[in-house]
Design a protein around this motif. Sequence first.
Motif, short mmCIF file in Angstrom:
data_model
loop_
_atom_site.label_atom_id
_atom_site.label_comp_id
_atom_site.label_asym_id
_atom_site.label_seq_id
_atom_site.Cartn_x
_atom_site.Cartn_y
_atom_site.Cartn_z
N GLN A 24 0.81 -1.31 0.02
CA GLN A 24 0.04 0.01 0.04
C GLN A 24 0.96 1.15 -0.12
OE1 GLN A 24 -3.11 -0.01 3.02
NE2 GLN A 24 -3.15 -2.27 3.09
N LEU A 25 0.36 2.28 -0.84
CA LEU A 25 1.08 3.63 -0.74
C LEU A 25 0.07 4.65 -0.31
CD1 LEU A 25 3.74 5.32 -1.31
CD2 LEU A 25 2.81 5.66 -3.73
N GLN A 26 0.44 5.31 0.86
CA GLN A 26 -0.52 6.52 1.22
C GLN A 26 0.26 7.71 0.85
OE1 GLN A 26 -0.85 5.63 5.38
NE2 GLN A 26 -2.31 3.83 5.25
N ASN A 27 -0.18 8.50 0.26
CA ASN A 27 0.47 9.75 -0.09
C ASN A 27 -0.36 11.20 -0.08
OD1 ASN A 27 -0.86 9.82 -3.13
ND2 ASN A 27 -0.42 7.79 -2.66
N ASP A 28 0.11 12.00 0.66
CA ASP A 28 -0.78 13.35 0.95
C ASP A 28 0.12 14.56 0.46
OD1 ASP A 28 -2.75 11.49 2.02
OD2 ASP A 28 -2.31 11.90 4.00
N LEU A 29 -0.61 15.38 0.30
CA LEU A 29 0.00 16.76 0.11
C LEU A 29 -0.84 17.94 0.56
CD1 LEU A 29 2.11 18.40 -1.40
CD2 LEU A 29 0.45 18.76 -3.14
N ASN A 30 0.03 18.58 1.46
CA ASN A 30 -0.81 19.83 2.16
C ASN A 30 -0.27 21.18 1.86
OD1 ASN A 30 -1.76 21.43 4.10
ND2 ASN A 30 -1.79 20.05 5.68
N ILE A 31 -0.64 22.09 1.40
CA ILE A 31 0.09 23.19 1.24
C ILE A 31 -0.83 24.31 1.89
CG2 ILE A 31 0.41 25.01 -0.68
CD1 ILE A 31 0.47 22.60 -2.74
N TYR A 32 -0.21 25.32 2.71
CA TYR A 32 -0.65 26.24 3.71
C TYR A 32 -0.11 27.46 3.60
CZ TYR A 32 2.74 25.49 7.04
OH TYR A 32 4.05 25.67 7.86
N LYS A 33 -0.88 28.55 3.92
CA LYS A 33 -0.55 30.02 3.89
C LYS A 33 -1.10 30.63 4.97
CE LYS A 33 1.28 34.00 2.11
NZ LYS A 33 2.49 34.35 2.78
N ASN A 34 -0.17 31.09 5.98
CA ASN A 34 -0.74 31.82 7.06
C ASN A 34 -0.78 33.32 6.62
OD1 ASN A 34 -1.23 29.60 8.47
ND2 ASN A 34 0.85 29.98 9.50
N VAL A 35 -1.70 34.13 7.00
CA VAL A 35 -1.88 35.73 6.92
C VAL A 35 -2.36 36.40 7.96
CG1 VAL A 35 -3.25 37.44 5.54
CG2 VAL A 35 -2.78 35.36 4.28
N ASN A 36 -1.47 37.28 8.56
CA ASN A 36 -1.77 38.04 9.80
C ASN A 36 -2.71 38.84 9.60
OD1 ASN A 36 0.34 36.60 11.30
ND2 ASN A 36 1.99 38.34 10.54
#
Length: 167
Positions: free
Chosen positions: A62-74
């Motif tokens: 099995q291959l578990q693969n995730d991508l998470n892209i984030y940006k924080n704005v004050n």
Amino acid sequence: EYNGPVWKGKKIFQNAGVALTLNAISGLPYTANADPTPNAQSGVVVRSPIEGTPFGSRLPWQLQNDLNIYKNVNVTLGKKKDGQPIPGQLRFMFWVQNILDVQNIRAVHPYTGSPSDDGWLASSQGRESIRAAIDAQSFVDLYNVALQNPGFYGLPRRIRLSVRLMF
């Protein structure tokens, strides 16, 4: 100190991140059966002798693969009574689970080792059940539908967009 790209005076990658997670799991063990059993017929309990040794067969990798892209704005959430700003942050997130859309097999039928066929209909006992049915084609169709267990497969690709307020 930020040294990334600047676009129109904005530091576009400041307070941003990317996470790529890859987990490879070798085939988990299961015990194979020597004889087919009617896994999709309710009320029917048939035991089968094991094939080989207990837990001697393996599921596929099995291959578990995730991508998470984030940006924080004050952001400023308001002002305190003394005029000081109330700081906060918005986090914009783009999360893709199973980005490669791999079809992971989580379980199989113990006689065939297949997630979609238990081998019963092709066996002599299964052919006898088909002949004894009032409507043979209906029996086969309903049996095959009952075999389709979504829990035998991992989830397909899922995409999530979110905004989180942190204060």
